[in-house]
Motif scaffolding. Structure first.
Motif: not given
Length: 357
Positions: A330-357
């Motif tokens: 998905a990443k190779l084919n340009g189907k993975m997006r990097l979304e920010g704080k204002d992104y509204i999560v859609q039903d069915g989204d597969v997510l991996n979160f980047r965060f600072n502790t």
């Protein structure tokens, strides 16, 4: 987050039968998530979702974890419950703790099952329950608007309670408050009459497919889309069948879906909920969120640190994840997006979160 549904109704309308059917059917469907009883009248069951298995197969996940729904079998309310009749105050307090109310209404004749009223009248039975909840709200509102308690209320809560008092005392439809105030503020008010409702007609086997004279009265009042027709007794019988027998029996009686599936779908609809997924080699998991939920809040469902330290969300739609067979393609084919704080999560989204502790 999951959500909690309270099953309410008059005595002997089939609440416990439906509760047992819902919890047992979920156990049969998902052996990896056994039915769990927290109290004698509370059951937590997994929300069936075929997407989980499909994602897990692609990710070679060791575990699959469903999101959950809780059902609360609230003992039968009676006329006068708001004044304590039939331990009514205790039962009404149970209703305050749920996200949605399943109004179970007797829509069957039976000489074997005693009726607390002289005849079967679903509209009358429903009005008894709703009147008791309204009376309980009236008592609650009056207490909170007393001079000594009033000073502790925030401005918005004060406005809600004053509007509710006006509606109750002047016989106005209290549901108009839903268009006047924010959902979050209304939820904080704890008013029983404003809780989302699912109307369920409990029928005999012969009435499952087309309903009967009783279900027609409820549908005429609330509309076809707002009413479910379920036979609690039949649902219990289905739980004793293996998968092949279950399918044959359902086809024979004209039952397209089991009650659990119908109630979950309706629950997600009236509570305005969505599901997103996390998926990797360790586990594939479903998470329940409110519609229009922004990415940081969705991350907070996993852990509060994810929300506090949110940077961005790696995002792939469910269909793209399946078509591209996982994260890498998905990443190779340009189907993975990097979304920010204002992104509204859609039903069915597969997510991996980047965060600072």
């Amino acid at each position: 987050m999951g959500f909690k549904c309270g099953i309410v109704g008059l005595p002997n309308v089939g609440k416990s039968t439906l509760f047992n059917a819902l919890t047992n059917s979920s156990k049969a469907q998902a052996a990896n998530f056994p039915f769990c009883t927290i109290e004698p009248n509370v059951g937590i069951v997994p929300v069936p979702d075929i997407r989980l298995k499909n994602l897990a197969n692609i990710s070679n996940s060791k575990k699959i974890i469903n999101t959950t729904i809780s059902f609360v079998d609230i003992a039968g309310l009676v006329k006068g419950a708001s004044k304590g009749e039939g331990l009514g105050n205790k039962f009404l307090s149970h209703i305050r703790e749920v996200d949605a109310i399943i109004h179970l209404i007797r829509c069957f004749d039976s000489d074997d099952i005693q009726n607390v009223n002289p005849n079967v009248d679903p509209i009358r039975d429903l009005e008894i329950i709703e009147t008791e909840m309204l009376l309980a709200d009236m008592e609650s509102v009056q207490k909170r608007l007393e001079k000594n308690n009033k000073k502790n209320l925030e401005d918005e809560q004060l406005k809600i309670l004053e509007s509710a008092s006006d509606c109750i005392n002047n016989d106005k439809d209290i549901s108009v408050l839903k268009s006047q105030f924010e959902k979050k503020q209304l939820n904080q008010s704890g008013l029983l009459s404003l809780k989302p409702k699912i109307y369920v007609c409990n029928v005999d086997e012969e009435s499952i497919k087309k309903g009967n004279e009783y279900t027609k009265k409820i549908i005429n009042k609330f509309g076809y889309d707002n009413v479910l027709i379920i036979s609690a007794d039949v649902e219990n019988q289905i739980n004793n069948f293996d998968q092949g027998e279950k399918k044959s029996y359902m086809e024979m009686i004209g039952l397209k879906e089991i009650g659990l599936s119908m109630l979950i779908q309706k629950g997600y609809e009236i509570l305005e909920l969505d599901t997103y997924f996390t998926s990797g080699p360790e586990e594939t998991r479903a998470w329940t969120i409110e519609k229009n939920c922004k990415a940081p809040k969705a991350a907070g469902e996993i852990h509060s640190d994810f929300e506090k330290g949110f940077i961005r969300a790696e995002t792939i739609s469910y269909s793209d994840f399946i078509l591209n067979k996982g994260w890498a393609n998905a990443k190779l084919n340009g189907k993975m997006r990097l979304e920010g704080k204002d992104y509204i999560v859609q039903d069915g989204d597969v997510l991996n979160f980047r965060f600072n502790t």
